[in-house]
Design an enzyme around this catalytic site. Structure first.
Site, PDB file in Angstrom:
ATOM      1  N   LYS A  23     -14.309  10.774  10.502  1.00 53.96           N
ATOM      2  CA  LYS A  23     -14.398  11.333   9.155  1.00 53.96           C
ATOM      3  C   LYS A  23     -14.219  10.242   8.116  1.00 53.96           C
ATOM      4  O   LYS A  23     -13.835   9.136   8.434  1.00 53.96           O
ATOM      5  CB  LYS A  23     -13.306  12.402   8.986  1.00 53.96           C
ATOM      6  CG  LYS A  23     -13.512  13.604   9.870  1.00 53.96           C
ATOM      7  CD  LYS A  23     -12.305  14.527   9.755  1.00 53.96           C
ATOM      8  CE  LYS A  23     -12.357  15.659  10.765  1.00 53.96           C
ATOM      9  NZ  LYS A  23     -13.000  16.840  10.282  1.00 53.96           N
ATOM     10  N   HIS A 170      13.040  11.863  -3.329  1.00 53.82           N
ATOM     11  CA  HIS A 170      14.310  11.556  -2.673  1.00 53.82           C
ATOM     12  C   HIS A 170      14.054  11.105  -1.242  1.00 53.82           C
ATOM     13  O   HIS A 170      13.004  11.391  -0.681  1.00 53.82           O
ATOM     14  CB  HIS A 170      15.234  12.784  -2.670  1.00 53.82           C
ATOM     15  CG  HIS A 170      14.700  13.935  -1.867  1.00 53.82           C
ATOM     16  ND1 HIS A 170      13.754  14.799  -2.357  1.00 53.82           N
ATOM     17  CD2 HIS A 170      14.964  14.348  -0.600  1.00 53.82           C
ATOM     18  CE1 HIS A 170      13.463  15.706  -1.435  1.00 53.82           C
ATOM     19  NE2 HIS A 170      14.170  15.462  -0.349  1.00 53.82           N
ATOM     20  N   PHE A 319      -2.310  20.900  22.016  1.00 51.41           N
ATOM     21  CA  PHE A 319      -2.600  19.782  22.918  1.00 51.41           C
ATOM     22  C   PHE A 319      -1.543  18.690  22.778  1.00 51.41           C
ATOM     23  O   PHE A 319      -1.028  18.153  23.769  1.00 51.41           O
ATOM     24  CB  PHE A 319      -4.003  19.233  22.624  1.00 51.41           C
ATOM     25  CG  PHE A 319      -4.368  18.057  23.491  1.00 51.41           C
ATOM     26  CD1 PHE A 319      -4.577  18.224  24.854  1.00 51.41           C
ATOM     27  CD2 PHE A 319      -4.479  16.787  22.958  1.00 51.41           C
ATOM     28  CE1 PHE A 319      -4.894  17.145  25.664  1.00 51.41           C
ATOM     29  CE2 PHE A 319      -4.802  15.697  23.761  1.00 51.41           C
ATOM     30  CZ  PHE A 319      -5.006  15.871  25.119  1.00 51.41           C
TER      31      PHE A 319
END
Lengths: 342, 118
Positions: A23, A170, A319
């Site tokens: 991608k 934080h 998985f």
């Protein structure tokens, strides 16, 4: 193109680099590509002026003349108000049949990185980031004086999906009376590889990464940021110090500033590349030196502190839980290339 | 004068139990079953302490606390929830105490006394 299995040297963990479903950063951007605004500041216990709603601070960097637990601070550390672990010496482990338990002793503190609700760590000036890092060192040193605490973990969860329940920037510090399993695995992995390489495995990885260059994201005189060879997640990053050191508290003053520069750079690049994603930042280091140097006298040679930054862009699912394998849809070389580009 | 406590609890049976038990301790209890009613009461009465549940229909207890903080920060607030896990949410820090619901009200009573300086 067929996917590729890659092995992480230190942990032995395998990763599937699913290149066939590769991608681009745009695939991870939320639709509309607008960074989520920080939540409206109705009331936030971490904002300046609301100091009374946190437990008394254990440490702060503040303007001279201002009182503890009042406005005027730049970095503030408070204990967790409702702690999961409470300070004190851990009693011996109890057993219930085959099961073991122990009282929940430990330290849980919150480092409020700056008084401004809307300024994330990467948005702060480099000198302020250095102050946050210096506070981490100071708290680690203070906590490790108590030999009941074997490991001090510093981490940051940014964004809800990364586990943050409040958007005010934080970090957190948790000290445990045992050495966590994952930390032990890293020590054992580094120990095994030390015997193979005859040097620190992390130093060797850093040298090879710099020689290859394809996964390097940024570097300066003291630190190198790169995408690990067996990255589990898209745009995963790690920051290694060039000077070998097992303990974060060993980082020198001049190095703290360049570490802050590196962090600011990579966090800004992450924000720009994948539209300000949620992420976890985790410090890896050797356990409390007063204890670990007794158990592993040469740990300072084999362990090498580093930071790990994991953007939360994919989900850990069945998985991964079942096998310990991770599927990464972006090869780290591609991720590093995007993160490098200005 | 009796100390005034606002109780925000959506389970009516619990409201009755708390009212009975805390009244015996000498408190003046005003019980409401949701956050909107609580905010309305806060406009009418000056309370010394607020006890609120978290999971309620409509606005939840944390949203209620956030709104109360916008109005005034000086009223002590106790979160009384069946869920221990909400303690991990830093927004609960706006409260002054977190008491997990139990069949005994001893801890709740002790926290009320402590916060009211009794």
């Amino acid at each position: 193109m067929m996917s590729e299995l890659r092995k992480d040297l230190i942990s032995g963990r395998w990763v599937i680099i699913a290149t066939e479903r590769s991608k681009r950063p745009d695939d991870f951007r939320p639709r509309g590509a607008v960074a989520p605004a920080p939540e409206a500041v109705g009331f936030c216990p971490f904002c300046e002026g609301n100091e009374g709603k946190t437990p008394p601070e254990v440490f702060s960097l503040r303007t001279a003349g201002t009182a503890p637990d009042s406005p005027g601070w730049t970095v503030r550390v408070v204990p967790n108000k409702f702690p999961a672990l409470t300070p004190g010496p851990p009693p011996p482990r109890a057993t219930q049949g085959i099961f073991q338990s122990m009282e929940g002793r430990g330290v849980h503190e919150v480092v409020i990185e700056n008084p401004d609700h809307a300024l994330e760590l990467g948005d702060l000036p480099v000198t302020h980031i250095r102050e946050v890092l210096r506070v981490f060192q100071m708290r680690i040193r203070a906590i490790e004086c108590d030999l009941h605490y074997q490991y001090v973990q510093i981490f940051k969860n940014k964004g809800k999906e990364a586990g943050a329940s409040l958007s005010h920037p934080h970090s957190q510090i948790v000290a445990t009376p045992i050495i966590p399993k994952r930390v032990k695995e890293e020590i054992y992995g580094a120990d095994r590889l030390f015997r193979v390489f005859k040097e620190c495995a992390f130093c060797r990885i850093l040298r090879d990464e710099e020689a290859a260059g394809t996964r390097i994201i940024a570097k300066n005189g003291h630190f190198t940021a790169f995408a690990p060879y067996a990255s589990r997640f898209p745009f995963e990053m790690t920051v290694y110090p060039k000077r070998h050191s097992a303990f974060f508290t060993d980082v020198r003053e001049d190095e703290l500033l360049t570490l802050a520069e590196t962090l600011k750079h990579v966090l800004t690049r992450l924000k720009e590349t994948v539209n300000d994603p949620p992420f976890n930042m985790v410090l890896h280091q050797a356990p409390n030196p007063a204890l670990s140097l007794k158990g592993w006298p040469d740990i300072h040679l084999k362990s090498h502190w580093h930071l790990e930054i994991i953007p939360i862009l994919t989900k850990v699912a069945g998985f991964e839980w079942g096998t310990g394998f991770y599927i990464n849809p972006i090869p780290p070389e591609t991720g590093a290339q995007f993160l490098r580009q200005p | 004068m009796k100390k005034k406590i606002l109780l925000v609890e959506d389970e009516r049976a619990l409201c009755l139990l708390y009212e009975e038990e805390l009244s015996k301790e000498g408190y003046d209890i005003t019980a409401v079953t949701d956050a909107e009613a609580a905010l309305a009461k806060l406009g009418e009465i000056t309370f010394d302490l607020i006890i609120t549940d978290i999971r309620m229909p409509g606005k939840n207890g944390i949203e209620l606390i956030t709104q109360i903080m916008g109005l005034r920060k000086d009223i002590p607030i106790i979160i009384n929830s069946a869920y221990q896990s909400y303690k991990e949410d830093f927004m609960t820090w706006a409260a002054d105490a977190y008491v997990v619901k139990s069949s005994s009200l001893d801890e709740l009573k002790a926290r009320i006394k402590q916060l009211l300086g009794e």
